[in-house]
Design a protein around this motif. Structure first.
Motif, PDB file in Angstrom:
ATOM      1  N   SER A 131       0.712  -1.192  -0.032  1.00 47.89           N
ATOM      2  CA  SER A 131       0.006   0.048   0.076  1.00 47.89           C
ATOM      3  C   SER A 131       1.060   1.373   0.041  1.00 47.89           C
ATOM      4  CB  SER A 131      -0.792  -0.117   1.234  1.00 47.89           C
ATOM      5  OG  SER A 131      -0.165  -0.006   2.305  1.00 47.89           O
ATOM      6  N   SER A 132       2.072   1.150   0.347  1.00 44.12           N
ATOM      7  CA  SER A 132       2.989   2.288   0.487  1.00 44.12           C
ATOM      8  C   SER A 132       3.911   2.595  -0.528  1.00 44.12           C
ATOM      9  CB  SER A 132       3.819   2.396   1.619  1.00 44.12           C
ATOM     10  OG  SER A 132       4.648   1.192   1.866  1.00 44.12           O
TER      11      SER A 132
ATOM     12  N   LYS B 186       9.981   3.217   7.040  1.00 48.42           N
ATOM     13  CA  LYS B 186       9.132   4.343   6.024  1.00 48.42           C
ATOM     14  C   LYS B 186       7.881   4.862   6.798  1.00 48.42           C
ATOM     15  CE  LYS B 186       7.163   4.628   1.364  1.00 48.42           C
ATOM     16  NZ  LYS B 186       6.795   4.136   0.063  1.00 48.42           N
ATOM     17  N   ARG B 187       7.292   4.154   7.601  1.00 51.11           N
ATOM     18  CA  ARG B 187       6.191   4.736   8.351  1.00 51.11           C
ATOM     19  C   ARG B 187       6.656   5.676   9.365  1.00 51.11           C
ATOM     20  NH1 ARG B 187       2.021   0.967   7.278  1.00 51.11           N
ATOM     21  NH2 ARG B 187       2.854  -0.993   8.102  1.00 51.11           N
ATOM     22  N   PHE B 188       7.871   5.606  10.121  1.00 47.45           N
ATOM     23  CA  PHE B 188       8.023   6.367  11.014  1.00 47.45           C
ATOM     24  C   PHE B 188       9.281   7.435  10.580  1.00 47.45           C
ATOM     25  CE2 PHE B 188       7.193   2.766  13.757  1.00 47.45           C
ATOM     26  CZ  PHE B 188       6.828   3.297  14.809  1.00 47.45           C
TER      27      PHE B 188
ATOM     28  N   LYS C 284       9.634  10.299   3.827  1.00 49.69           N
ATOM     29  CA  LYS C 284       8.921   9.074   3.267  1.00 49.69           C
ATOM     30  C   LYS C 284       9.396   9.204   1.694  1.00 49.69           C
ATOM     31  CE  LYS C 284       5.305   8.478   6.653  1.00 49.69           C
ATOM     32  NZ  LYS C 284       5.733   9.521   7.602  1.00 49.69           N
ATOM     33  N   ALA C 285       9.297  10.280   1.282  1.00 51.23           N
ATOM     34  CA  ALA C 285       9.406  10.329  -0.405  1.00 51.23           C
ATOM     35  C   ALA C 285      10.734   9.973  -0.822  1.00 51.23           C
ATOM     36  CB  ALA C 285       9.206  11.930  -0.592  1.00 51.23           C
ATOM     37  N   GLU C 286      11.738   9.947  -0.083  1.00 51.13           N
ATOM     38  CA  GLU C 286      13.003   9.524  -0.437  1.00 51.13           C
ATOM     39  C   GLU C 286      13.128   7.702  -0.499  1.00 51.13           C
ATOM     40  OE1 GLU C 286      16.447  10.839   1.529  1.00 51.13           O
ATOM     41  OE2 GLU C 286      15.935  12.836   1.418  1.00 51.13           O
ATOM     42  N   PHE C 287      12.041   7.106   0.165  1.00 45.40           N
ATOM     43  CA  PHE C 287      12.231   5.951   0.072  1.00 45.40           C
ATOM     44  C   PHE C 287      11.889   5.356  -1.499  1.00 45.40           C
ATOM     45  CE2 PHE C 287      12.360   3.780   4.374  1.00 45.40           C
ATOM     46  CZ  PHE C 287      12.654   4.945   5.084  1.00 45.40           C
TER      47      PHE C 287
ATOM     48  N   MET D 232      -1.592  10.533   8.409  1.00 46.15           N
ATOM     49  CA  MET D 232      -0.451  11.458   8.503  1.00 46.15           C
ATOM     50  C   MET D 232      -0.364  12.369   7.024  1.00 46.15           C
ATOM     51  SD  MET D 232       1.375  11.197  11.255  1.00 46.15           S
ATOM     52  CE  MET D 232       2.863  11.420  11.166  1.00 46.15           C
ATOM     53  N   GLU D 233      -0.588  11.643   5.906  1.00 47.25           N
ATOM     54  CA  GLU D 233      -0.362  12.433   4.467  1.00 47.25           C
ATOM     55  C   GLU D 233      -1.500  13.335   4.557  1.00 47.25           C
ATOM     56  OE1 GLU D 233       0.339   9.802   1.351  1.00 47.25           O
ATOM     57  OE2 GLU D 233      -0.583  11.459  -0.031  1.00 47.25           O
ATOM     58  N   ARG D 234      -2.769  13.134   4.975  1.00 48.30           N
ATOM     59  CA  ARG D 234      -3.961  14.075   4.915  1.00 48.30           C
ATOM     60  C   ARG D 234      -3.702  15.202   5.850  1.00 48.30           C
ATOM     61  NH1 ARG D 234      -9.641  11.056   4.194  1.00 48.30           N
ATOM     62  NH2 ARG D 234      -9.226   9.935   1.989  1.00 48.30           N
ATOM     63  N   TYR D 235      -2.978  14.739   7.184  1.00 51.23           N
ATOM     64  CA  TYR D 235      -2.739  15.933   8.037  1.00 51.23           C
ATOM     65  C   TYR D 235      -1.723  16.786   7.413  1.00 51.23           C
ATOM     66  CZ  TYR D 235      -1.006  17.798  12.571  1.00 51.23           C
ATOM     67  OH  TYR D 235      -0.610  18.780  13.299  1.00 51.23           O
TER      68      TYR D 235
END
Lengths: 163, 503
Positions: free
Chosen positions: B159-160, B287-289, B293-296, B492-495
Motif C-alpha cells: 500500500s505504500s 518508512k512509516r516512522f 518518506k518520499a526518499e524511500f 499522516m499524509e492528509r494531516y
C-alpha cells in the motif's frame, strides 16, 4: 512542447492489465473444481478483488491518456530506456537460443558461442577479445560450479548421446 | 537470563586462534556465495557440512554459523550493485541500494549495508545471549492465525509503494499472491500446474526473483554504457573512503537500527518467518516512522539501514528457536540442525541444559562474527564494487550467464533457467508499463505463507476461524497493529496536506 502521445503506451498498459486478468481467470477456473474448498481459501477473494480492480485500472489509464493528450506532455515511463530497441530484441532472442542450445549441446559449447555473440550484439567492436574472453569466462564458470562447488552443469542431450 | 559463570566458561572455550581463523574463512565464503545470484549461505553450509564431521562441536558450529552470517549480508552486494538480490532476504535492499548505485553512490550504499548488517547482527547476538530461552518460548505461542496476520502485515508494504500508483500496486501484489499459490497444496491438490511436474513445489522463488529483478534490469541496461549514470568508467572519490563513510553514517540512525534490529530478532524467532519477512516488515516500519518518506525507493539511507539490519538481526532470533526448541525456521537453520544431529546431540530443550557452555561459546562467537563482518564485508565489497566500472557490453553477458546457470544450479533443471528468462520478460514489460515489480515479488514471497497459514487456521479452528483471529490475544494485537500500520501513513499524509494548506 511537441505533442508526443500515441496509442502505443496506452494499448500496452491495457494489454498488461488484461493479460494479468486473463491469467487470473484461467487460474481461478483451474482451482474452481477442486474438491476441497479449503484449497481455494485465499485464491477466491484475491481473484474477486482483482476483478473489481480491473475496470478501475482501465478507467485510470483512459483518464491518464486523455490528460496526456490534453496537456500535450510526454508520456512518462516510456522513455528511451524502456523502448524495445533492436539491440534489446536481439539480446532477448540470443538468450532464448542459448537456453535451447544449453539443453542440446551443453554448458561449455553453448556458453563459448553465446558470450561473444551477446557481446557483439551489445556493441563490442573488437572481434578477437569476445572470443578469448568467452573461453576464459566459460572455463572459470565451469571450475567454480562443477569442480569447486560440485554442482554438475548441463552436458547436453546430444553430447551425452555421443559420450 | 544469562548464567554468567557458564557464559565465561563458554568464552574461554571459544578463545583460540583457530576459531578466529574459521570465522574469517566462513564469513568470506558465506559473503561470496551470498553475493552470487542463485547461490545462498545455506548452500555454503550444505557444502561444508561434511567437513565439520571430524571437528569438535564448537569449531564446527563457529565455522558453519560464520557462513550463515556472511551469507545473510552477501545478498546485499549484488542487490546494491546490479539490482539482483543474491538471496530473497535482500529484496528490500534493492529498493534503495540500487537507486543509490544509479546515482553513483554504490560505495556509500555498500558501506551502509555493511554497517547495518553488522550492527543488526550484533543486536541479534546480544538478544540471543540475554533472552534466548524466554524469546524462543514466546515464539512458540504463534499459531497459524498469528502467522497469517504476520504475512498480511508484510503485505501491507504494497500500500505504500508509490511507483505506478496505489491501485496498480495492489493489482500487481494480488497477481504475485496468485503466482505464489501455484503448486501442490498440503491437502495434495494441484493448483495451476497444468500437468507440469516441475511446478509441483510451486514457482521456484530464486528463478522468479532473478528474472523479475536482475534479468529485467539487464534488458534495460543493454541500451546503456555503464550501470551508473554518474560515472563513465572513473570513480571520483576513492571507493574505500566511500565504503568507510557509509559504515560511519549508519550510526546516525540509532533508533532505526534498534527498531529494525528488534523486528529482525522477533520475526527471525518465528518458525518459517525468517529474514525475508523481517527485512520487508522493518523496511515498511522505517518508512512509516521516517520524516523523509518520499526518499524511500529512490536511494533512502534509512530504508537501506532498516532492511539490512533486520536481515542480519533475524539470525539471532532464528538461532534461538533452533538451539532451544530444535525448530528450524529456514533452510540454513535446518542445515545447522542437521549438524547438531551429526555431532551426536539431540535437538530440543535439553540441548541447552546439557551443553550450555558450548552453546554460550557459539553465541559469543556470533558477536565476534558480526564485528569481523565489518572488515571481511568491506574487503569483499571493495573488490565487488569494481563491477560497476565494467562496461555493460561485457558486464551484461557475464551476469546473465551467471543468473541462468545459478538458477539452474539450485535444482539442476534447465526449466528453472527458462523461468528466469520468462520472469525477466514479464518484469521488463511490467516496468515498461509502470507496474511496480516489488509488489509482485511481495505477493510471490508472502502469498504462499499467508495461504498455508490460513489453511492451517481453518483446519485447526474450523467454523470458528474468524473468532479465533479475534479471541487469541497475540492475533488480536497483530490485527490492531496491521490496521494502524495501514491507516497511519494515509492519515499522516492528509494531516500534512491540511497543514500545508493552512500555512
Amino acid at each position: 512542447m511537441q505533442k508526443t502521445f500515441s496509442n502505443g503506451p496506452f494499448i500496452h498498459r491495457i494489454i498488461v492489465a488484461t493479460s494479468i486478468l486473463i491469467l487470473a481467470v484461467i487460474y481461478f477456473f483451474d482451482v474452481k473444481d477442486l474438491k476441497n474448498p479449503h484449497d481455494r481459501l485465499l485464491i477466491s477473494p484475491v481473484f474477486w478483488i482483482m476483478v473489481i480492480l480491473y475496470p478501475i485500472i482501465i478507467w485510470q489509464e483512459i483518464r491518464e491518456a486523455k490528460k496526456t493528450i490534453h496537456d500535450s506532455e510526454e508520456v512518462e515511463g516510456d522513455g528511451d530506456s524502456y523502448r524495445l530497441t533492436k539491440k534489446v530484441g536481439f539480446f532477448m532472442i540470443s538468450v532464448m537460443i542459448y537456453l535451447i542450445l544449453l539443453n542440446y549441446i551443453g554448458f561449455i559449447i553453448s556458453t563459448i558461442l553465446f558470450l561473444p555473440a551477446l557481446m557483439w550484439i551489445l556493441g563490442t567492436k573488437s572481434r578477437l577479445f569476445p572470443i578469448i574472453f568467452s573461453i576464459i569466462a566459460t572455463g572459470l564458470l565451469y571450475l567454480f560450479f562443477d569442480i569447486l562447488l560440485g554442482i554438475p552443469l548441463p552436458i547436453g542431450i546430444l553430447i551425452e548421446g555421443v559420450l | 537470563m544469562i548464567d554468567w559463570n557458564t557464559l565465561l566458561e563458554g568464552i574461554s572455550l571459544f578463545m583460540s586462534w583457530s576459531n578466529f581463523l574459521l570465522i574469517i574463512v566462513g564469513l568470506a565464503f558465506g559473503v561470496t556465495l551470498g553475493a552470487i545470484p542463485g547461490l545462498t549461505g545455506s548452500l555454503g553450509i550444505a557444502l561444508m557440512l561434511p567437513l565439520t564431521f571430524t571437528m569438535d562441536p564448537l569449531p564446527a558450529f563457529v565455522f558453519l554459523i560464520s557462513i550463515y552470517t556472511g551469507g545473510l549480508f552477501g545478498g546485499a552486494i549484488t542487490a546494491i550493485l546490479i539490482n539482483t538480490p543474491g538471496s530473497p532476504a535482500a529484496v528490500a535492499t534493492t529498493l534503495d541500494g540500487y537507486a543509490m548505485t544509479k546515482r553513483g553512490l554504490s560505495g556509500k550504499a555498500l558501506g551502509l549495508a555493511i554497517g547495518a548488517s553488522s550492527t543488526g547482527g550484533l543486536i541479534g547476538a546480544i538478544v540471543l545471549l540475554i533472552i534466548i530461552q524466554p524469546l524462543a518460548s514466546f515464539a512458540l505461542k504463534f499459531g497459524p492465525t498469528e502467522m497469517f496476520i504476520i504475512a498480511v502485515f508484510g503485505l501491507t508494504i504494497i500500500s505504500s509503494i508509490q511507483e505506478g500508483g496505489f491501485i496498480k500496486s495492489i493489482y500487481g501484489g494480488l497477481f504475485g499472491i496468485l503466482l505464489g499459490t501455484v503448486g501442490m497444496t498440503s491437502t495434495g491438490a494441484m493448483r495451476g500446474t497444468f500437468g507440469n511436474v516441475q511446478l509441483l513445489d510451486g514457482i521456484p522463488m530464486i528463478p522468479a526473483l532473478i528474472g523479475l529483478f536482475a534479468v529485467s534490469e539487464l534488458f534495460v541496461l543493454a541500451d546503456k554504457k555503464y550501470v551508473s549514470n554518474k560515472q563513465e568508467g572513473v570513480i571520483e572519490q576513492s571507493y574505500s573512503s566511500q565504503i568507510l563513510s557509509g559504515i560511519k553514517r549508519v550510526y546516525k540512525y540509532p533508533f532505526n537500527l534498534l527498531r529494525s534490529g528488534s523486528i529482525g530478532v522477533f520475526i527471525g524467532a518465528l518458525p518459517a518467518a525468517g529474514s525475508t519477512i523481517a527485512s520487508l516488515v522493518s523496511y515498511n516500519e522505517a518508512k512509516r516512522f521516517s520524516k523523509k518518506k518520499a526518499e524511500f525507493g529512490k536511494g533512502s539511507e534509512e530504508g537501506l539501514v532498516a532492511a539490512e539490519s533486520a536481515n542480519n538481526a533475524s539470525e539471532g532470533g532464528a538461532l534461538a528457536t533452533m538451539l532451544v526448541l530444535g525448530i528450524p525456521g529456514s533452510a540454513s537453520t535446518a542445515m545447522l540442525l542437521g549438524a547438531i544431529i551429526m555431532q551426536g546431540w539431540v535437538p530440543g530443550p535439553r540441548l541447552f541444559i546439557d551443553n550450555s557452555e558450548v552453546l554460550y561459546g557459539i553465541i559469543f562467537s556470533v558477536v565476534i562474527q558480526v564485528i569481523l563482518l565489518l572488515v571481511v564485508g568491506a574487503i569483499i565489497a571493495m573488490l565487488a564494487g569494481k563491477i560497476i566500472n565494467i562496461p555493460n557490453n561485457i558486464l551484461v553477458p557475464i551476469i546473465i550467464t551467471f543468473a541462468l546457470i545459478g538458477s539452474f544450479a539450485v535444482r539442476n533443471m534447465i526449466f528453472d533457467a527458462f523461468l528466469v528468462f520468462i520472469f525477466g520478460l514479464i518484469g521488463w514489460y511490467l516496468r515498461k508499463n509502470k507496474y511496480p515489480i516489488i509488489a509482485v515479488v511481495l505477493g510471490l514471497i508472502l502469498g504462499p505463507i499467508a495461504d498455508k497459514e490460513l489453511l492451517r487456521s481453518v483446519q485447526l479452528h474450523g467454523e470458528n476461524t474468524m473468532l479465533a483471529f479475534i479471541e487469541r490475544p497475540v492475533s488480536l494485537i497483530l490485527i490492531i497493529i496491521t490496521i494502524i500500520g495501514v491507516l497511519t501513513p494515509i492519515l499522516m499524509e492528509r494531516y500534512g496536506k491540511k497543514k500545508q494548506q493552512t500555512n
